[in-house]
Design an enzyme around this catalytic site. Structure first.
Site, PDB file in Angstrom:
ATOM      1  N   ASN B 151       0.801  -1.217   0.000  1.00 59.02           N
ATOM      2  CA  ASN B 151       0.000   0.000   0.000  1.00 59.02           C
ATOM      3  C   ASN B 151       0.840   1.275   0.000  1.00 59.02           C
ATOM      4  O   ASN B 151       0.403   2.305  -0.488  1.00 59.02           O
ATOM      5  CB  ASN B 151      -0.980   0.011   1.177  1.00 59.02           C
ATOM      6  CG  ASN B 151      -0.334  -0.385   2.471  1.00 59.02           C
ATOM      7  OD1 ASN B 151       0.322  -1.419   2.570  1.00 59.02           O
ATOM      8  ND2 ASN B 151      -0.493   0.436   3.489  1.00 59.02           N
ATOM      9  N   GLY B 200     -13.902  -2.543  -0.863  1.00 48.71           N
ATOM     10  CA  GLY B 200     -14.645  -1.705  -1.794  1.00 48.71           C
ATOM     11  C   GLY B 200     -14.122  -0.287  -1.911  1.00 48.71           C
ATOM     12  O   GLY B 200     -14.020   0.264  -3.011  1.00 48.71           O
ATOM     13  N   CYS B 325       5.259  11.075  12.536  1.00 48.77           N
ATOM     14  CA  CYS B 325       4.414  12.102  13.127  1.00 48.77           C
ATOM     15  C   CYS B 325       2.989  12.104  12.605  1.00 48.77           C
ATOM     16  O   CYS B 325       2.097  12.607  13.252  1.00 48.77           O
ATOM     17  CB  CYS B 325       5.035  13.470  12.910  1.00 48.77           C
ATOM     18  SG  CYS B 325       6.197  13.827  14.206  1.00 48.77           S
TER      19      CYS B 325
HETATM   20  C1  LIG Z   1      -3.044  -3.515   1.835  1.00 47.08           C
HETATM   21  C2  LIG Z   1      -4.255  -3.211   2.671  1.00 47.08           C
HETATM   22  N1  LIG Z   1      -4.846  -4.193   3.379  1.00 47.08           N
HETATM   23  C3  LIG Z   1      -5.927  -3.965   4.128  1.00 47.08           C
HETATM   24  C4  LIG Z   1      -6.500  -2.717   4.226  1.00 47.08           C
HETATM   25  C5  LIG Z   1      -7.683  -2.524   5.110  1.00 47.08           C
HETATM   26  O1  LIG Z   1      -8.871  -2.455   4.391  1.00 47.08           O
HETATM   27  P1  LIG Z   1     -10.195  -1.954   5.114  1.00 47.08           P
HETATM   28  O2  LIG Z   1      -9.991  -0.530   5.439  1.00 47.08           O
HETATM   29  O3  LIG Z   1     -11.305  -2.161   4.123  1.00 47.08           O
HETATM   30  O4  LIG Z   1     -10.393  -2.804   6.319  1.00 47.08           O
HETATM   31  C6  LIG Z   1      -5.903  -1.656   3.515  1.00 47.08           C
HETATM   32  C7  LIG Z   1      -6.422  -0.269   3.559  1.00 47.08           C
HETATM   33  O5  LIG Z   1      -6.548   0.408   4.510  1.00 47.08           O
HETATM   34  C8  LIG Z   1      -4.758  -1.915   2.737  1.00 47.08           C
HETATM   35  O6  LIG Z   1      -4.151  -0.932   2.059  1.00 47.08           O
END
Ligand SMILES: Cc1ncc(COP(=O)(O)O)c(C=O)c1O
Lengths: 294, 399
Positions: B151, B200, B325
C-alpha cells in the site's frame, strides 16, 4: 491529520526566527533523527547583562516541532539566561494555545535545546542527564532522570502521559514496566499511589469518574451563558486523569481572551473538584489518533 | 471538496454511477434478501448480480467463490484464522514484514496464542527473497499470507508463483489484494491462490464492504457464525446497498483497466519524473520497475513528512506520508524501515496515489508546487545547507 491550534499553524506556516544566527555565542543541538525530531537553537547573549539579544532555530520535524521551535525563540528573546532557564515545556505549549497530547514531546525538545544552548554559552558541558540516568526507553533514548523530571514538572500520573511528554514508551513498549516503576516512586513522593492502567484515575474526593465528569459538565454549563454572550462556547472533549480537554468554539476560539477565560475556568473547576486539574484547549477531533497509513 | 486528491491508496471517491446503483436499495428495495415475500426477491437478485460482477473482475471460476464481508480487514482475518482452524495440525504462518496492519497485528496476536509466524524480510526495493521463502515452507505451514501490492510503495509481490510453492508444501495461500484489485488485471482461475481479500473503498465503491475470495474446494471455517447468509460462510444480513455498489464499481473497474495501466500510469510517471527532475536528494522507494500503475512514493531527504503534508494541504493537495508524526506512532513507517531506508529519508517519505479521476493539469500543478515546499522546509532543516546536506554533519545530543 492532527488538528492543530491556529497558533501552531501560524508558527508553522510563518515561523519566527528561522535560519542561522551568524554571531551566535550559544548553540544547542538536541533531538534524534531516528525519532523524527531534531533542533538546533542558536542564541546571541549580551555578556554584560546576560540577556538573550537574539535567537534563531533550525528544525527537522513535524508541524508542531517547527512551531514549538518558533515559539521558543519568541519566548526567550529579551530574557536573561536565568529567566530563560525557567521556561518549561508547558510554557511553550501554552504559548501555542496547547499541543495535541501526543505532540507534547515537541515542546520538551524545545526546552532541552534551550538548556543545551545556555550550557554551550557558559562553556559548560551539557550532559542532558543521559550519562547519569539509566536508559529506560531504548527506542527513543530516554533515561530515568529525564522521565522523573518530566513527571514532576508536569504532575503526570500515567504511562500514556509520560509517552506523550517524552516519547518514552512510544516505540516497542517494552519499557512500560520501567516507566511504571518510576511513576510508583514519584507518585509515592507526592503521597499518591500508582494505579496501573487506571487512566482516568478515581477521584481523590471519593467521586466516581462519572460523578466527576458530571461535575465538570455542570461547571462548564454554569459559565456557558457568559461565553455565549460573547459569541463563543466551550465543549468538553475528554477527561484524562487530571487533564481536562476542552474545545473553545465561536468567538472564543483563538481569541485573546481565550487564555484568560480558560484560567478562570480552571480555577473554578479546581474549587469545585477540590483537586489540582489542568485544562487543555484542544480542537475537537484532535484527541482521536490518526491511524496508520491505510 | 475542491482540491487535488492524490491519496487514492487511502481511499477513493465513490463513483456517481455507483451511488446511483445503490440508492434504490435504501428505499424501494429495502427488503431482506432472506425473506420469503416479494420485498426481498429483487434484492437477492441484485446481490447475485454483484457477486458475478466481482467474479468477473477477479477472474474467478465460480460466483460462489465470492463472499461479501464488511471490509478488507475482516477478509484478511477470516482467511488467516480459517486456515489455522481448518488445519489444526499445522501451527505456522508465513507472511512478510511489510504487510498492512490488518495482517501484521493479527499475526502478532497469533504469536501470543502460541502460533509460529515467520516474517519474510524485504530488500532495499521491497522484494522478498524466494530462497528464504522456500526454506520456511514446511509441513507445519498452515497458511502463507502475502500482499499482492504494497500500500505504501505499490511494489508487487510474486503471489502467483508463491502460491504454487505453498501448494507444493501442502499449505494454503492467501493474498491481501486490497491495493491491487481494480488497478491491475487479475485472473484467479489460472492460479493456485486459495483466498484473496479486497476492499470496496479502494476502487470507488463505498467504505465498509469487502470481499473474501475462497477457491472452491478450500477448507473453510467461518469467522462469524449465525444465519445462512453467504452460504453460512459469513453470517449477518447483507449490506445490500454497498454490495450492489461494489458490484457496480467492479464492473466499472473492468472497463477502466486499460486506462488505469496506460493513462493513469502515464500521469504517475510524469509526476514522478517532474518532481525528481527539480528536487535534489529525493528518490523513489520500492521497486520502480514492478509496481502499481497509480502509486509513487518519494523520499525527500532531511525533512519530515508531516510538515510536507501540511504545506501541500495548504495548496489543496492531498497526499500521505510514512512519517512517524502523521500516525502518532512515533516510529516511521515499518515498510520504509524494512527496506533499510535511512532515518533521514524515512521520515520524509510522501506517497502520491492517483486514480482515473485525476487530470494532467493537477499533475502539472503538483510538479510546480512540490519543489518550492521542499526547498522551504530544507531551509529550516539543521541537516541542510544551501543546496545540499551540511558538510559537517549535524549530530544532536539525544533528547
Ligand atoms: C493492503 C491493505 N490491506 C488492508 C486494508 C484494510 O482495508 P479496510 O480498510 O477495508 O479494512 C488496507 C487499507 O486500509 C490496505 O491498504
Amino acid at each position: 491529520m492532527w488538528d492543530y491550534s491556529e497558533k501552531v499553524k501560524e508558527h508553522f506556516f510563518q515561523p519566527r526566527n528561522a535560519g542561522t544566527l551568524d554571531d551566535a555565542n550559544g548553540v544547542g543541538d538536541v533531538g534524534s533523527i531516528s525519532c523524527g525530531d531534531a533542533l538546533r537553537l542558536m542564541i546571541k547573549v549580551d555578556p554584560a547583562t546576560d540577556t538573550i539579544l537574539d535567537a534563531r532555530f533550525q528544525t527537522f520535524g513535524c508541524g508542531s516541532a517547527i512551531a514549538s521551535s518558533s515559539a521558543l525563540t519568541e519566548i526567550v528573546k529579551g530574557k536573561t539566561l536565568d529567566e530563560a532557564l525557567k521556561v518549561t515545556n508547558q510554557d511553550i505549549a501554552d504559548y501555542l494555545d496547547g499541543l495535541p497530547p501526543e505532540k507534547m514531546h515537541c515542546s520538551v525538545m524545545g526546552r532541552e535545546a534551550l538548556q543545551a544552548a545556555v550550557a554551550n554559552y557558559r562553556g559548560e558541558e551539557w550532559s542532558d542527564d543521559h550519562e547519569e540516568g539509566q536508559l529506560i526507553c531504548k527506542c527513543f533514548a530516554v533515561d530515568a532522570v529525564m522521565i522523573e523530571e518530566t513527571i514532576r514538572a508536569n504532575n503526570l500520573s500515567t504511562v500514556q502521559e509520560v509517552t506523550n511528554y517524552t516519547k518514552a514508551g512510544g516505540g516497542c513498549s517494552s519499557c512500560h514496566e520501567g516507566i511504571e516503576e518510576i511513576l510508583v516512586k514519584v507518585l509515592a513522593e507526592r503521597g499518591e499511589s500508582f494505579k496501573p492502567g487506571a487512566l482516568p484515575e478515581a477521584a481523590p474526593s471519593g467521586m466516581t469518574n462519572l460523578q466527576r465528569i458530571k461535575k465538570i459538565e455542570a461547571v462548564l454549563e454554569s459559565i456557558r451563558p457568559q461565553l455565549k454572550r460573547d459569541g463563543g462556547d466551550i465543549e468538553l472533549l475528554d477527561v484524562d486523569g487530571k487533564t481536562i480537554y476542552v474545545a473553545m468554539t465561536g468567538a472564543c476560539a483563538g481569541c485573546q481572551m481565550e487564555a484568560l477565560t480558560l484560567q478562570g475556568i480552571q480555577q473554578k473547576l479546581m474549587e469545585e473538584l477540590k483537586e489540582f486539574i489542568k485544562i487543555v484547549p484542544t480542537k475537537a477531533g484532535a484527541l482521536s489518533r490518526a491511524s496508520c497509513q491505510p | 471538496m475542491e482540491g487535488i486528491y492524490f491519496d487514492n491508496n487511502a481511499t477513493t471517491r465513490v463513483d456517481e454511477k455507483v451511488v446511483e446503483a445503490m440508492l434504490p436499495y435504501f428505499t424501494e428495495q429495502f427488503g431482506n434478501p432472506s425473506s420469503m415475500h416479494s420485498f426481498g426477491n429483487k434484492v437477492g437478485l441484485a446481490i447475485k448480480k454483484a457477486r458475478m460482477q466481482v467474479q468477473e473482475l477477479l477472474g474467478a471460476e465460480h460466483d460462489s467463490e465470492i463472499i461479501f464481508t464488511s471490509c478488507g480487514t475482516e477478509s484478511d482475518s477470516t482467511a488467516i484464522l480459517s486456515a489455522l482452524r481448518a488445519q489444526p495440525e499445522r501451527k505456522e504462518v508465513i507472511t512478510t514484514v511489510v504487510e498492512h496492519p490488518a495482517v501484521l497485528t493479527l499475526c502478532a496476536w497469533l504469536e501470543k496464542e502460541g502460533y509460529k509466524v515467520h516474517y519474510l524480510k524485504v530488500d532495499g526495493k521491497g522484494r522478498v527473497d524466494m530462497d528464504e521463502y522456500k526454506k520456511l515452507l514446511t509441513d507445519q505451514t498452515a497458511i502463507v499470507s502475502v500482499m499482492w501490492a504494497n500500500n505504501e510503495t505499490g511494489t508487487f509481490f510474486p503471489v502467483v508463483q508463491m502460491a504454487e510453492l505453498a501448494h507444493a508444501a501442502g499449505a494454503m495461500f492467501h493474498t491481501d489484494a486490497v491495493q491491487a484489485v481494480g488497478k491491475v488485471p487479475i485472473d484467479l482461475k489460472s492460479t493456485k491462490i486459495d483466498m484473496l481479500s479486497l476492499s470496496g473503498h479502494k476502487l470507488h465503491a463505498p467504505k465498509g464492504v469487502g470481499v473474501l475470495y475462497l477457491k472452491r474446494g478450500t477448507r473453510f471455517r467461518p469467522l462469524l457464525r449465525g444465519g445462512h447468509q453467504e452460504r453460512g460462510r459469513r453470517a449477518g444480513t447483507e449490506n445490500t446497498a454497498s454490495i450492489v455498489g461494489l458490484g457496480q464499481a467492479a464492473e466499472m473497474a473492468m472497463e477502466a483497466m486499460a486506462f488505469e495501466n496506460s493513462e493513469v500510469k502515464r500521469l504517475r510517471d510524469k509526476l514522478e519524473a517532474g518532481i525528481l527532475a527539480k528536487v535534489p536528494r529525493a528518490f523513489v522507494t520500492g521497486n520502480p520497475d514492478d509496481r502499481l500503475p497509480n502509486t509513487c512514493n518519494i523520499a525527500f531527504e532531511f525533512i519530515e513528512g508531516e510538515a510536507i503534508l501540511l504545506l501541500l494541504n495548504k495548496f489543496g493537495i492531498a497526499a500521505s506520508s510514512g512519517s512517524a508524526c502523521t500516525s502518532g506512532s512515533l516510529e516511521p513507517s515499518h515498510v520504509m524501515r524494512a527496506m533499510g531506508i535511512p532515518y533521514t529519508a524515512a521520515h520524509g517519505t510522501v506517497r502520491f496515489s492517483l486514480s482515473r479521476y485525476n487530470t494532467e493539469a493537477e499533475v502539472d500543478r503538483v510538479i510546480a508546487v512540490v519543489p518550492e515546499i521542499i526547498a522551504q522546509l530544507r531551509k529550516l532543516s539543521p541537516y541542510w545547507d544551501g543546496d545540499g546536506p551540511k558538510a559537517d554533519a549535524f549530530a544532536p545530543t539525544y533528547a
